[in-house]
Design a protein around this motif. Structure first.
Motif, PDB file in Angstrom:
ATOM      1  N   ALA A  23       0.881  -0.961  -0.120  1.00  0.00           N
ATOM      2  CA  ALA A  23      -0.491  -0.038   0.366  1.00  0.00           C
ATOM      3  C   ALA A  23       0.743   1.144  -0.036  1.00  0.00           C
ATOM      4  O   ALA A  23       0.519   2.597  -0.327  1.00  0.00           O
ATOM      5  N   CYS A  24       2.273   1.611   0.334  1.00  0.00           N
ATOM      6  CA  CYS A  24       3.529   1.751   0.310  1.00  0.00           C
ATOM      7  C   CYS A  24       4.026   2.135  -0.804  1.00  0.00           C
ATOM      8  O   CYS A  24       4.520   0.964  -0.871  1.00  0.00           O
ATOM      9  N   THR A  25       3.593   3.136  -1.376  1.00  0.00           N
ATOM     10  CA  THR A  25       4.203   3.496  -3.354  1.00  0.00           C
ATOM     11  C   THR A  25       5.416   4.416  -2.681  1.00  0.00           C
ATOM     12  O   THR A  25       6.460   3.925  -3.792  1.00  0.00           O
ATOM     13  N   GLU A  26       6.246   4.532  -1.649  1.00  0.00           N
ATOM     14  CA  GLU A  26       7.385   5.281  -1.721  1.00  0.00           C
ATOM     15  C   GLU A  26       8.663   4.215  -0.773  1.00  0.00           C
ATOM     16  O   GLU A  26       8.290   3.358  -1.067  1.00  0.00           O
ATOM     17  N   ARG A  27       9.359   4.421  -1.141  1.00  0.00           N
ATOM     18  CA  ARG A  27      10.757   3.761  -0.833  1.00  0.00           C
ATOM     19  C   ARG A  27      10.685   4.132   0.874  1.00  0.00           C
ATOM     20  O   ARG A  27      10.541   4.973   1.809  1.00  0.00           O
ATOM     21  N   LEU A  28      11.787   3.191   1.166  1.00  0.00           N
ATOM     22  CA  LEU A  28      11.346   3.389   3.172  1.00  0.00           C
ATOM     23  C   LEU A  28      12.261   4.507   3.385  1.00  0.00           C
ATOM     24  O   LEU A  28      12.361   5.454   4.242  1.00  0.00           O
ATOM     25  N   THR A  29      13.434   4.777   2.237  1.00  0.00           N
ATOM     26  CA  THR A  29      14.650   6.004   2.554  1.00  0.00           C
ATOM     27  C   THR A  29      13.433   7.489   3.073  1.00  0.00           C
ATOM     28  O   THR A  29      13.599   8.413   3.466  1.00  0.00           O
ATOM     29  N   ALA A  30      12.955   7.182   1.728  1.00  0.00           N
ATOM     30  CA  ALA A  30      11.476   9.266   0.892  1.00  0.00           C
ATOM     31  C   ALA A  30      10.172   9.363   2.340  1.00  0.00           C
ATOM     32  O   ALA A  30      10.355  10.003   3.352  1.00  0.00           O
ATOM     33  N   VAL A  31      10.134   7.781   3.128  1.00  0.00           N
ATOM     34  CA  VAL A  31       9.236   7.684   3.903  1.00  0.00           C
ATOM     35  C   VAL A  31      10.183   8.488   5.078  1.00  0.00           C
ATOM     36  O   VAL A  31       9.216   9.109   5.893  1.00  0.00           O
ATOM     37  N   ALA A  32      11.195   7.710   5.681  1.00  0.00           N
ATOM     38  CA  ALA A  32      11.555   8.611   6.535  1.00  0.00           C
ATOM     39  C   ALA A  32      12.426   9.780   6.597  1.00  0.00           C
ATOM     40  O   ALA A  32      11.862  10.357   7.714  1.00  0.00           O
ATOM     41  N   GLU A  33      12.654   9.943   5.409  1.00  0.00           N
ATOM     42  CA  GLU A  33      12.937  11.698   5.783  1.00  0.00           C
ATOM     43  C   GLU A  33      12.012  12.597   5.980  1.00  0.00           C
ATOM     44  O   GLU A  33      11.447  13.376   6.118  1.00  0.00           O
ATOM     45  N   ARG A  34      10.141  12.017   5.349  1.00  0.00           N
ATOM     46  CA  ARG A  34       9.317  12.687   5.124  1.00  0.00           C
ATOM     47  C   ARG A  34       8.513  12.583   6.705  1.00  0.00           C
ATOM     48  O   ARG A  34       8.178  13.872   7.251  1.00  0.00           O
ATOM     49  N   MET A  35       8.927  11.784   7.239  1.00  0.00           N
ATOM     50  CA  MET A  35       8.683  11.534   8.565  1.00  0.00           C
ATOM     51  C   MET A  35      10.400  11.832   9.614  1.00  0.00           C
ATOM     52  O   MET A  35       9.436  12.576  11.161  1.00  0.00           O
ATOM     53  N   CYS A  69      14.473   2.205  20.736  1.00  0.00           N
ATOM     54  CA  CYS A  69      14.844   3.694  19.786  1.00  0.00           C
ATOM     55  C   CYS A  69      14.590   4.724  20.653  1.00  0.00           C
ATOM     56  O   CYS A  69      13.833   5.205  21.574  1.00  0.00           O
ATOM     57  N   ALA A  70      15.147   6.012  20.965  1.00  0.00           N
ATOM     58  CA  ALA A  70      15.501   6.856  21.177  1.00  0.00           C
ATOM     59  C   ALA A  70      14.629   7.879  21.444  1.00  0.00           C
ATOM     60  O   ALA A  70      14.097   9.180  21.743  1.00  0.00           O
ATOM     61  N   GLU A  71      13.780   8.053  19.853  1.00  0.00           N
ATOM     62  CA  GLU A  71      12.803   9.315  19.458  1.00  0.00           C
ATOM     63  C   GLU A  71      11.985   8.588  18.735  1.00  0.00           C
ATOM     64  O   GLU A  71      11.236   7.988  17.280  1.00  0.00           O
ATOM     65  N   PRO A  72      11.404   7.416  19.553  1.00  0.00           N
ATOM     66  CA  PRO A  72       9.635   6.407  19.123  1.00  0.00           C
ATOM     67  C   PRO A  72       9.171   6.529  18.683  1.00  0.00           C
ATOM     68  O   PRO A  72       8.474   6.066  17.587  1.00  0.00           O
ATOM     69  N   HIS A  73       8.638   8.250  18.419  1.00  0.00           N
ATOM     70  CA  HIS A  73       6.980   8.830  17.983  1.00  0.00           C
ATOM     71  C   HIS A  73       7.536   9.129  16.229  1.00  0.00           C
ATOM     72  O   HIS A  73       6.652   8.653  15.872  1.00  0.00           O
ATOM     73  N   GLN A  74       8.349   9.661  16.201  1.00  0.00           N
ATOM     74  CA  GLN A  74       9.362   9.659  14.846  1.00  0.00           C
ATOM     75  C   GLN A  74       9.415   8.400  13.988  1.00  0.00           C
ATOM     76  O   GLN A  74       8.890   7.269  12.427  1.00  0.00           O
ATOM     77  N   GLU A  75      10.512   7.295  15.024  1.00  0.00           N
ATOM     78  CA  GLU A  75      10.615   6.124  14.308  1.00  0.00           C
ATOM     79  C   GLU A  75       9.278   5.190  13.946  1.00  0.00           C
ATOM     80  O   GLU A  75       9.079   4.134  13.201  1.00  0.00           O
ATOM     81  N   LEU A  76       7.930   5.268  15.207  1.00  0.00           N
ATOM     82  CA  LEU A  76       7.026   4.137  14.640  1.00  0.00           C
ATOM     83  C   LEU A  76       6.079   4.755  13.495  1.00  0.00           C
ATOM     84  O   LEU A  76       6.032   3.963  13.108  1.00  0.00           O
ATOM     85  N   ARG A  77       6.097   6.301  13.492  1.00  0.00           N
ATOM     86  CA  ARG A  77       5.535   6.865  12.703  1.00  0.00           C
ATOM     87  C   ARG A  77       5.563   6.064  11.319  1.00  0.00           C
ATOM     88  O   ARG A  77       5.104   5.491  10.327  1.00  0.00           O
ATOM     89  N   VAL A  78       6.866   5.822  10.927  1.00  0.00           N
ATOM     90  CA  VAL A  78       8.292   5.754   9.830  1.00  0.00           C
ATOM     91  C   VAL A  78       7.584   3.511   9.556  1.00  0.00           C
ATOM     92  O   VAL A  78       6.593   3.540   8.266  1.00  0.00           O
ATOM     93  N   TRP A  79       7.166   3.237  10.459  1.00  0.00           N
ATOM     94  CA  TRP A  79       6.624   1.524  10.282  1.00  0.00           C
ATOM     95  C   TRP A  79       5.193   1.709  10.166  1.00  0.00           C
ATOM     96  O   TRP A  79       4.891   1.064   9.638  1.00  0.00           O
ATOM     97  N   GLU A  80       5.129   2.571  10.222  1.00  0.00           N
ATOM     98  CA  GLU A  80       3.328   2.793  10.310  1.00  0.00           C
ATOM     99  C   GLU A  80       2.812   3.412   9.332  1.00  0.00           C
ATOM    100  O   GLU A  80       1.996   2.708   8.327  1.00  0.00           O
ATOM    101  N   GLU A  81       3.699   4.002   8.878  1.00  0.00           N
ATOM    102  CA  GLU A  81       3.666   4.093   6.737  1.00  0.00           C
ATOM    103  C   GLU A  81       4.044   3.207   6.449  1.00  0.00           C
ATOM    104  O   GLU A  81       2.733   3.331   4.513  1.00  0.00           O
ATOM    105  N   PHE A  82       5.149   2.489   5.787  1.00  0.00           N
ATOM    106  CA  PHE A  82       5.910   1.872   5.492  1.00  0.00           C
ATOM    107  C   PHE A  82       5.380   0.033   5.331  1.00  0.00           C
ATOM    108  O   PHE A  82       4.862  -0.193   4.065  1.00  0.00           O
ATOM    109  N   PHE A  83       4.553  -0.496   6.827  1.00  0.00           N
ATOM    110  CA  PHE A  83       3.534  -1.296   6.440  1.00  0.00           C
ATOM    111  C   PHE A  83       2.243  -0.724   7.260  1.00  0.00           C
ATOM    112  O   PHE A  83       2.150  -0.838   8.567  1.00  0.00           O
ATOM    113  N   PRO A  84       1.626  -0.552   5.976  1.00  0.00           N
ATOM    114  CA  PRO A  84       0.421  -0.431   7.136  1.00  0.00           C
ATOM    115  C   PRO A  84      -0.489  -1.245   7.251  1.00  0.00           C
ATOM    116  O   PRO A  84      -1.437  -0.891   8.613  1.00  0.00           O
ATOM    117  N   ASN A  85      -0.197  -2.540   6.882  1.00  0.00           N
ATOM    118  CA  ASN A  85      -0.732  -3.890   8.030  1.00  0.00           C
ATOM    119  C   ASN A  85      -0.148  -4.340   9.681  1.00  0.00           C
ATOM    120  O   ASN A  85      -0.455  -4.943   9.694  1.00  0.00           O
TER     121      ASN A  85
END
Length: 597
Positions: A23-35, A69-85
């Motif tokens: 469901a995610c059309t972006e590369r993981l790197t792009a998602v992480a940068e955006r988040m 991780c030390a920045e859980p809110h940003q990092e967890l959003r990356v995985w929620e976006e990249f792995f929608p389920n």
């Protein structure tokens, strides 16, 4: 230790992440940068490696992600976006305060991220993707890996960044996790290597790591794909539909051994007596259980994901227990191969008397056979069928059926099951009355002593009277006494008969030992028949310097007998418990005179 720059276990021409349905059309790197991920700022290359290895994960199915991780809110959003389920969980590495786990704020960091913490996490989770930002100490990283790699889903990915807890790179520091991984790399991921045959965690890793990729800022580990299940061990009393106690815990006195030829082994034996000598024998129970699967080694698992803890007899010292592997020092176990039943036993009620090491005559005789009598306390034995170890050698299987025959059990009541899983619809189970190698229930020994009267009159008359016997192992392929011919003349002059126990039937061995006042010989499984010997039997064992005095010494304690031992010297290239050996014939001759007084 620093790993070389390796990318192992990867297939040439791998599918691009863009080609994987998601469901995610972006590369993981792009998602992480955006988040606003701090991780991608540290290393975009690491994110690319994670994405590459995550190709094995099914984007359309629900997966579990655990990020330390030390920045859980940003990092967890990356995985929620990249792995929608995905079910995404985070642990705050900066002060070990878990988002999804109840960790007291005043708990020391080393305790929060110690074995108990990760064991609890392993019980709760089976992640597909685990990422640690490197703020944990190297030892804590290893604890994490020890507990979470076995429970991670097959095909899953584990990522460890190279960062100190201050955030500074620590790739050049001594790293125990990397030292472990280096050994696996050195074995070339060969499933037939000596490393993969090991029973410890290193062996588990060698068997189950599919790929390791080391990059400048971290290491990515991918688990191989196989059928895996997770279990917890519980006692029979907590799992059976109904249980009965047929033997209460009990203690007994210890005799003082006389060990010659090795002050080290003498001290080790005395240390065993001091630490374990007063330990009570376990309670003997019988229980009714339904819908169980019996694995190799007689390990019994229930339909609701538990292992009967008592079925681990003779395997408790191992991490690898048949098809199962113990996670750290917890009571969590994971399967390493399919446990789907390949045979089904329905209709009748089956007594499970198969166990680890029952292909060894001694362990079957002392650890297993008395449990049949306990089953008879609650059930008519004629109404049961019996699951035994079909993987044992034909000679051992014959001894098994002969032993059951002494309880009136016919051959048509016996079901030999090999290493393959077998499903049993209706089962009964008797717990062991021994804790090998140093503790045996007096009731178990009493049951075996009672078998003497069940031997045929012809056999008992053949071995009547009082005898002195010498047991030879020199017809076996291992642990031969190479200078046995030097001591046999003295043995024969002292009135001993030379016996090769493997040439006798079980009844003959029972009657022989029941008549033996003195027993000498090369220490081995045949000495288990001391269970049938009379009170005050005198025993003199010959052994290599590697042989401990525990199992057979313990039997002599039940007889209030005398236990003598002479340690010899192993010969050959691979010196271990199975080596051939020699003894000092002059020392033996002097001791024999004193022993016979």
């Amino acid at each position: 230790m620093r790993l070389p720059n390796l990318k192992l276990g990867l297939t040439e021409g791998s599918v691009s992440p863009r080609d994987v349905p998601s469901a995610c059309t972006e590369r993981l790197t792009a998602v992480a940068e955006r988040m606003g991920s701090a991780r991608v700022r540290r290393s975009a290359r690491l994110m690319e490696a994670i994405e590459h290895h995550a190709l094995a994960l099914h984007f359309g199915e629900r997966i579990e992600v655990l990020d330390i991780c030390a920045e859980p809110h940003q990092e967890l959003r990356v995985w929620e976006e990249f792995f929608p389920n995905a079910d995404v969980h985070g642990i705050y590495s900066k002060n070990a305060d878990s988002i999804h786990c109840d960790v007291p704020e005043n708990t020391d960091v080393s305790q929060r991220f110690g074995a108990e913490f990760w064991a609890d996490m392993a019980l709760q989770r089976s992640p597909h993707l685990i990422i640690s930002d490197g703020r944990l100490s190297h030892c804590q990283q290893l604890e994490l890996f020890t507990y979470l790699f076995p429970v991670a889903e097959p095909g899953g990915v584990l990522v460890f960044e190279h960062r100190g807890r201050s955030g500074k790179s620590s790739a050049d520091d001594e790293n125990v996790l990397h030292a472990l991984l280096y050994k696996i790399v050195d074995s070339d991921f060969d499933s037939s290597s000596l490393l993969a045959k090991r029973d410890d965690f290193l062996g588990y890793c060698a068997r189950n790591i599919a790929a390791i990729e080391y990059i400048e800022c971290g290491v990515v580990i991918r688990k191989r794909i196989f059928e895996q299940h997770k279990f917890t061990a519980r006692p029979l009393s907590a799992l059976a539909e109904e249980t009965w106690t047929v033997d209460e815990p009990s203690t007994y006195s210890r005799v003082t051994p006389r060990i010659f030829g090795s002050t080290v082994m003498d001290q080790r034996t005395r240390d065993l007596i001091r630490t374990l000598g007063a330990r009570p024998a376990p309670e003997g129970q019988v229980g009714v259980i339904s819908g169980v699967t019996v694995l190799d080694g007689g390990i019994v698992i229930t339909s609701d994901g538990h292992v009967i803890e008592e079925s681990f007899i003779n395997a408790r010292h191992l991490s690898r227990r048949g098809s199962l592997f113990r996670v750290g020092v917890s009571e969590i176990y994971v399967s390493e191969r399919s446990i789907s039943a390949q045979q089904t036993l329905v209709g009748d009620t089956y007594a499970i008397v198969k166990q680890t090491w029952d292909s060894n005559f001694g362990h079957w005789l002392v650890d297993t056979l008395p449990r049949v009598a306990n089953l008879g306390e609650r059930f008519p034995l004629a109404s049961l069928k019996f699951v035994l170890n079909g993987a044992a050698q034909p000679r051992i299987r014959d001894l098994h059926t002969e032993g059951l025959g002494l309880f009136g059990i016919n051959a048509d009541q016996v079901e030999f099951a090999d290493w393959r899983p077998i499903f049993v619809e209706h089962a009964v189970y008797a717990t062991p009355m021994t804790i090998p190698p140093f503790t045996k229930s007096p009731h178990a020994i009493s049951i075996l002593e009672g078998l003497v009267s069940r031997c045929s009159p012809e056999v008992r008359s053949k071995f009547s009277g009082t005898r002195r016997i010498y047991l030879t192992r020199n017809k076996y392929p291992r642990r031969n006494l190479v200078n046995e011919e030097d001591i046999l003349p003295d043995v024969l002059r002292a009135g001993y008969e030379v016996i090769a126990p493997e040439e006798l039937s079980l009844e003959e061995q029972i009657a022989l030992f029941a008549s033996a006042s003195h027993v000498i010989g090369n220490m081995g499984a045949a000495f288990s028949s001391l269970a049938f010997s009379p009170s005050c039997v005198k025993v003199f064992v010959l052994a290599t310097e590697f042989m401990l005095h525990d199992y057979f010494y313990d039997l002599v304690c039940h007889k209030n007998g005398e236990y003598w031992a002479l340690q010899g010297t192993a010969v050959g290239s691979d010196l271990d418990i199975g080596s051939d050996f020699s003894v000092d014939a002059n020392v033996f001759r002097e001791l024999l005179v004193e022993f016979n007084r």
